[in-house]
Design a protein around this motif. Structure first.
Motif, PDB file in Angstrom:
ATOM      1  N   ALA A 178       0.851  -1.193   0.000  1.00 19.68           N
ATOM      2  CA  ALA A 178       0.000   0.000   0.000  1.00 19.68           C
ATOM      3  C   ALA A 178       0.884   1.240   0.000  1.00 19.68           C
ATOM      4  CB  ALA A 178      -0.922  -0.005   1.204  1.00 19.68           C
ATOM      5  N   PRO A 179       1.554   1.508  -1.118  1.00 17.42           N
ATOM      6  CA  PRO A 179       2.511   2.617  -1.136  1.00 17.42           C
ATOM      7  C   PRO A 179       1.843   3.977  -0.938  1.00 17.42           C
ATOM      8  CG  PRO A 179       2.103   1.842  -3.364  1.00 17.42           C
ATOM      9  CD  PRO A 179       1.399   0.890  -2.429  1.00 17.42           C
ATOM     10  N   ALA A 180       2.531   4.850  -0.225  1.00 16.09           N
ATOM     11  CA  ALA A 180       2.024   6.201  -0.001  1.00 16.09           C
ATOM     12  C   ALA A 180       1.947   6.963  -1.321  1.00 16.09           C
ATOM     13  CB  ALA A 180       2.925   6.941   0.992  1.00 16.09           C
ATOM     14  N   THR A 181       2.916   6.724  -2.200  1.00 17.35           N
ATOM     15  CA  THR A 181       2.919   7.341  -3.520  1.00 17.35           C
ATOM     16  C   THR A 181       2.371   6.327  -4.506  1.00 17.35           C
ATOM     17  OG1 THR A 181       4.861   8.644  -2.928  1.00 17.35           O
ATOM     18  CG2 THR A 181       4.327   8.471  -5.274  1.00 17.35           C
ATOM     19  N   ARG A 182       1.140   6.551  -4.902  1.00 17.93           N
ATOM     20  CA  ARG A 182       0.479   5.617  -5.816  1.00 17.93           C
ATOM     21  C   ARG A 182       0.763   6.018  -7.252  1.00 17.93           C
ATOM     22  NH1 ARG A 182      -4.309   6.225  -1.654  1.00 17.93           N
ATOM     23  NH2 ARG A 182      -3.468   4.755  -0.177  1.00 17.93           N
ATOM     24  N   THR A 183       0.772   5.039  -8.132  1.00 23.98           N
ATOM     25  CA  THR A 183       0.984   5.297  -9.554  1.00 23.98           C
ATOM     26  C   THR A 183      -0.192   4.731 -10.339  1.00 23.98           C
ATOM     27  OG1 THR A 183       2.130   3.220 -10.009  1.00 23.98           O
ATOM     28  CG2 THR A 183       3.480   5.056  -9.199  1.00 23.98           C
ATOM     29  N   GLU A 184      -0.227   4.987 -11.635  1.00 26.32           N
ATOM     30  CA  GLU A 184      -1.286   4.405 -12.468  1.00 26.32           C
ATOM     31  C   GLU A 184      -1.166   2.894 -12.518  1.00 26.32           C
ATOM     32  OE1 GLU A 184      -1.889   6.108 -16.329  1.00 26.32           O
ATOM     33  OE2 GLU A 184      -1.651   8.138 -15.564  1.00 26.32           O
ATOM     34  N   ARG A 185       0.018   2.370 -12.286  1.00 27.21           N
ATOM     35  CA  ARG A 185       0.239   0.924 -12.355  1.00 27.21           C
ATOM     36  C   ARG A 185       0.081   0.225 -11.006  1.00 27.21           C
ATOM     37  NH1 ARG A 185       2.698  -0.601 -17.421  1.00 27.21           N
ATOM     38  NH2 ARG A 185       3.045  -2.623 -16.477  1.00 27.21           N
ATOM     39  N   HIS A 186       0.092   0.979  -9.909  1.00 29.76           N
ATOM     40  CA  HIS A 186      -0.011   0.381  -8.564  1.00 29.76           C
ATOM     41  C   HIS A 186      -0.823   1.322  -7.684  1.00 29.76           C
ATOM     42  CE1 HIS A 186       2.241  -1.501  -4.887  1.00 29.76           C
ATOM     43  NE2 HIS A 186       0.978  -1.878  -4.963  1.00 29.76           N
ATOM     44  N   HIS A 187      -2.077   0.924  -7.421  1.00 33.03           N
ATOM     45  CA  HIS A 187      -2.967   1.799  -6.666  1.00 33.03           C
ATOM     46  C   HIS A 187      -4.125   1.013  -6.078  1.00 33.03           C
ATOM     47  CE1 HIS A 187      -5.899   1.607  -9.962  1.00 33.03           C
ATOM     48  NE2 HIS A 187      -4.842   1.630 -10.754  1.00 33.03           N
ATOM     49  N   ARG A 188      -4.829   1.662  -5.172  1.00 34.45           N
ATOM     50  CA  ARG A 188      -6.052   1.074  -4.626  1.00 34.45           C
ATOM     51  C   ARG A 188      -7.148   1.232  -5.672  1.00 34.45           C
ATOM     52  NH1 ARG A 188      -9.525   2.485   0.761  1.00 34.45           N
ATOM     53  NH2 ARG A 188     -10.986   0.743   0.475  1.00 34.45           N
ATOM     54  N   LEU A 189      -7.976   0.210  -5.811  1.00 31.68           N
ATOM     55  CA  LEU A 189      -9.101   0.298  -6.736  1.00 31.68           C
ATOM     56  C   LEU A 189     -10.134   1.265  -6.181  1.00 31.68           C
ATOM     57  CD1 LEU A 189      -9.310  -3.443  -7.715  1.00 31.68           C
ATOM     58  CD2 LEU A 189      -8.819  -1.547  -9.252  1.00 31.68           C
ATOM     59  N   LYS A 190     -10.961   1.804  -7.076  1.00 27.22           N
ATOM     60  CA  LYS A 190     -11.922   2.834  -6.690  1.00 27.22           C
ATOM     61  C   LYS A 190     -13.333   2.265  -6.568  1.00 27.22           C
ATOM     62  CE  LYS A 190      -9.251   6.447  -8.787  1.00 27.22           C
ATOM     63  NZ  LYS A 190      -8.785   6.826 -10.069  1.00 27.22           N
ATOM     64  N   GLY A 191     -14.166   3.011  -5.865  1.00 28.46           N
ATOM     65  CA  GLY A 191     -15.573   2.663  -5.731  1.00 28.46           C
ATOM     66  C   GLY A 191     -15.784   1.331  -5.045  1.00 28.46           C
ATOM     67  N   GLU A 192     -16.786   0.594  -5.519  1.00 28.24           N
ATOM     68  CA  GLU A 192     -17.115  -0.686  -4.885  1.00 28.24           C
ATOM     69  C   GLU A 192     -16.025  -1.727  -5.080  1.00 28.24           C
ATOM     70  OE1 GLU A 192     -19.938  -2.839  -8.167  1.00 28.24           O
ATOM     71  OE2 GLU A 192     -20.845  -1.300  -6.925  1.00 28.24           O
ATOM     72  N   LEU A 193     -15.164  -1.551  -6.077  1.00 28.51           N
ATOM     73  CA  LEU A 193     -14.045  -2.476  -6.286  1.00 28.51           C
ATOM     74  C   LEU A 193     -12.907  -2.228  -5.294  1.00 28.51           C
ATOM     75  CD1 LEU A 193     -13.832  -2.473 -10.183  1.00 28.51           C
ATOM     76  CD2 LEU A 193     -14.895  -4.190  -8.706  1.00 28.51           C
ATOM     77  N   GLY A 194     -12.924  -1.088  -4.601  1.00 26.60           N
ATOM     78  CA  GLY A 194     -11.856  -0.700  -3.688  1.00 26.60           C
ATOM     79  C   GLY A 194     -11.829  -1.466  -2.379  1.00 26.60           C
ATOM     80  N   HIS A 195     -12.769  -2.383  -2.215  1.00 28.00           N
ATOM     81  CA  HIS A 195     -12.767  -3.217  -1.010  1.00 28.00           C
ATOM     82  C   HIS A 195     -13.311  -4.597  -1.364  1.00 28.00           C
ATOM     83  CE1 HIS A 195     -16.791  -1.431  -1.095  1.00 28.00           C
ATOM     84  NE2 HIS A 195     -17.195  -2.576  -0.573  1.00 28.00           N
ATOM     85  N   GLY A 196     -12.908  -5.544  -0.573  1.00 26.92           N
ATOM     86  CA  GLY A 196     -13.375  -6.920  -0.708  1.00 26.92           C
ATOM     87  C   GLY A 196     -13.567  -7.488   0.680  1.00 26.92           C
ATOM     88  N   THR A 197     -13.899  -8.752   0.751  1.00 29.99           N
ATOM     89  CA  THR A 197     -14.117  -9.394   2.033  1.00 29.99           C
ATOM     90  C   THR A 197     -13.232 -10.617   2.149  1.00 29.99           C
ATOM     91  OG1 THR A 197     -16.412  -8.674   1.978  1.00 29.99           O
ATOM     92  CG2 THR A 197     -15.863 -10.399   3.544  1.00 29.99           C
ATOM     93  N   HIS A 198     -12.560 -10.723   3.281  1.00 26.18           N
ATOM     94  CA  HIS A 198     -11.776 -11.918   3.575  1.00 26.18           C
ATOM     95  C   HIS A 198     -12.028 -12.285   5.031  1.00 26.18           C
ATOM     96  CE1 HIS A 198      -8.786 -14.932   2.892  1.00 26.18           C
ATOM     97  NE2 HIS A 198      -8.211 -14.604   4.038  1.00 26.18           N
TER      98      HIS A 198
END
Length: 118
Positions: free
Chosen positions: A54-74
Motif C-alpha cells: 500500500a505505497p504512499a505514492t500511488r501510480t497508475e500501475r499500482h494503486h487502490r481500486l476505486k468505488g465498490e471495487l476498492g474493497h473486498g471481504t476476507h
C-alpha cells in the motif's frame, strides 16, 4: 504440484516483508498464467507487493481500486483491494489484511478485468 487457495505465493516473508497468499484457486491459476506470459514483470510486481503493498505514492500501475471495487471481504471482514498492472492487460488484484500483515491475491489475469469495464 498445483497451487490452490490458501497457498503461499512462495517464498515465506523475510523481516519487515508481507506474507502473500492466494485467496482462491482461480487467482492461483491466473498467477501461473501471468507468470508464464510475463515472468519478469510478475516477479517485479511480487517484489513490490512483498515490500510495500500500500505505497504512499500511488501510480497508475499500482494503486487502490476505486468505488465498490476498492474493497473486498476476507474471513468475513471488509478490507482494501489494490491493483498492480503487470502488463498492458494483465492485472493482480489483492486484499490487504493489515492486522495479519498478509496480502491475499484474489485475482490475477493476463487480460484486463471485466469488472472495471463500465
Amino acid at each position: 504440484m498445483s497451487l490452490k487457495r490458501g497457498d503461499r505465493v512462495a517464498p515465506p516473508p523475510g523481516p519487515g516483508e508481507w506474507d502473500i497468499r492466494f485467496a482462491n484457486g482461480e487467482a492461483a491459476k491466473g498467477w501461473e498464467q501471468l507468470a508464464a506470459q510475463a515472468a519478469g514483470n510478475t516477479r517485479a510486481a511480487w517484489l513490490l507487493i512483498r515490500a510495500d503493498p500500500a505505497p504512499a505514492t500511488r501510480t497508475e500501475r499500482h494503486h487502490r481500486l476505486k468505488g465498490e471495487l476498492g474493497h473486498g471481504t476476507h474471513r468475513g471482514e471488509p478490507i482494501q483491494r489494490w491493483q498492480i498492472e503487470v502488463t498492458a492487460g494483465g492485472r493482480i488484484w489483492y486484499l490487504l489484511d493489515t492486522e495479519r500483515r498478509t496480502v491475499w491475491i484474489d485475482q490475477a489475469s493476463t487480460g484486463h478485468p471485466k469488472a472495471t469495464d463500465r
